[in-house]
Write a protein that holds these residues in place. Structure first.
Motif, short mmCIF file in Angstrom:
data_model
loop_
_atom_site.label_atom_id
_atom_site.label_comp_id
_atom_site.label_asym_id
_atom_site.label_seq_id
_atom_site.Cartn_x
_atom_site.Cartn_y
_atom_site.Cartn_z
N GLY A 1 0.79 -1.23 0.00
CA GLY A 1 0.00 0.00 0.00
C GLY A 1 0.81 1.27 0.00
N VAL A 2 2.07 1.20 -0.40
CA VAL A 2 2.95 2.37 -0.39
C VAL A 2 3.37 2.72 -1.81
CG1 VAL A 2 5.14 3.31 0.44
CG2 VAL A 2 3.80 1.79 1.91
N VAL A 3 3.29 4.01 -2.14
CA VAL A 3 3.80 4.54 -3.40
C VAL A 3 4.63 5.77 -3.06
CG1 VAL A 3 3.17 5.60 -5.60
CG2 VAL A 3 1.83 3.70 -4.73
N ASN A 4 5.84 5.83 -3.57
CA ASN A 4 6.72 6.97 -3.31
C ASN A 4 6.95 7.78 -4.57
OD1 ASN A 4 7.38 6.40 -0.49
ND2 ASN A 4 8.36 4.58 -1.31
N GLY A 5 7.08 9.09 -4.40
CA GLY A 5 7.39 9.96 -5.51
C GLY A 5 8.82 10.46 -5.40
N SER A 6 9.36 10.86 -6.52
CA SER A 6 10.69 11.45 -6.52
C SER A 6 10.63 12.85 -5.89
CB SER A 6 11.23 11.55 -7.94
OG SER A 6 10.35 12.32 -8.75
N GLN A 7 11.72 13.26 -5.27
CA GLN A 7 11.79 14.59 -4.67
C GLN A 7 11.73 15.65 -5.77
OE1 GLN A 7 15.54 16.27 -2.87
NE2 GLN A 7 14.28 16.10 -1.01
N VAL A 8 10.94 16.71 -5.51
CA VAL A 8 10.88 17.84 -6.44
C VAL A 8 11.36 19.09 -5.72
CG1 VAL A 8 9.04 16.86 -7.86
CG2 VAL A 8 8.44 18.31 -5.91
N THR A 9 11.97 19.99 -6.47
CA THR A 9 12.44 21.27 -5.94
C THR A 9 11.56 22.35 -6.54
OG1 THR A 9 14.70 20.42 -5.80
CG2 THR A 9 14.41 22.83 -5.76
N ILE A 10 10.86 23.09 -5.67
CA ILE A 10 9.92 24.09 -6.15
C ILE A 10 10.43 25.48 -5.78
CG2 ILE A 10 7.54 24.91 -6.05
CD1 ILE A 10 6.71 22.06 -5.30
N ASP A 11 10.59 26.35 -6.79
CA ASP A 11 10.99 27.75 -6.58
C ASP A 11 9.76 28.53 -6.12
OD1 ASP A 11 13.77 27.78 -7.56
OD2 ASP A 11 12.83 27.14 -9.42
N VAL A 12 9.92 29.28 -5.02
CA VAL A 12 8.81 30.07 -4.49
C VAL A 12 9.29 31.45 -4.06
CG1 VAL A 12 7.36 28.15 -3.72
CG2 VAL A 12 9.14 29.00 -2.21
#
Length: 114
Positions: free
Chosen positions: A58-69
């Protein structure tokens, strides 16, 4: 209700990841429509796409994203079906992050169905 069968949990998690892969940041509770989404800045704020990978149980992982804010306080991350517009899928409360100037926030999404 906890789901006892690991294969069922994984099937639900895999279906969830199919709804969207675009991560957003919000300055307040986005509700059910994705309000309070960040905007502006240089470089300009934009949703970032994660790459989902399945695990087990029951686990799904996403890749890390870098968001400019731009400068501001960010309290929620969201999940969307598209880079712009699209359907707002879900939200999660994050550790409040206050930036006094333009910066970046790293988000590593994951889904756990229990």
């Amino acid at each position: 209700m906890a789901i006892a069968v690991a294969a069922t949990r994984q099937s639900l998690a895999d279906n969830y990841k199919g709804l969207g892969a675009w991560v957003s940041l919000h300055t307040g509770d986005p509700g059910t429509t994705g309000t309070s989404e960040a905007s502006g800045g240089t470089p300009a704020y934009a949703r970032k796409q994660t790459t989902w990978t399945s695990s087990t149980g029951g686990v799904v992982n996403g890749s890390q994203v870098t968001i400019d804010v731009p400068a501001g306080t960010y309290t929620y991350a969201g999940l969307w079906s598209a880079a712009t517009g699209g359907t707002f899928i879900d939200k999660v409360l994050i550790t409040s992050t206050a930036l006094g100037a333009q910066g970046q926030i790293l988000v590593t999404p994951s889904i756990t169905v229990s």
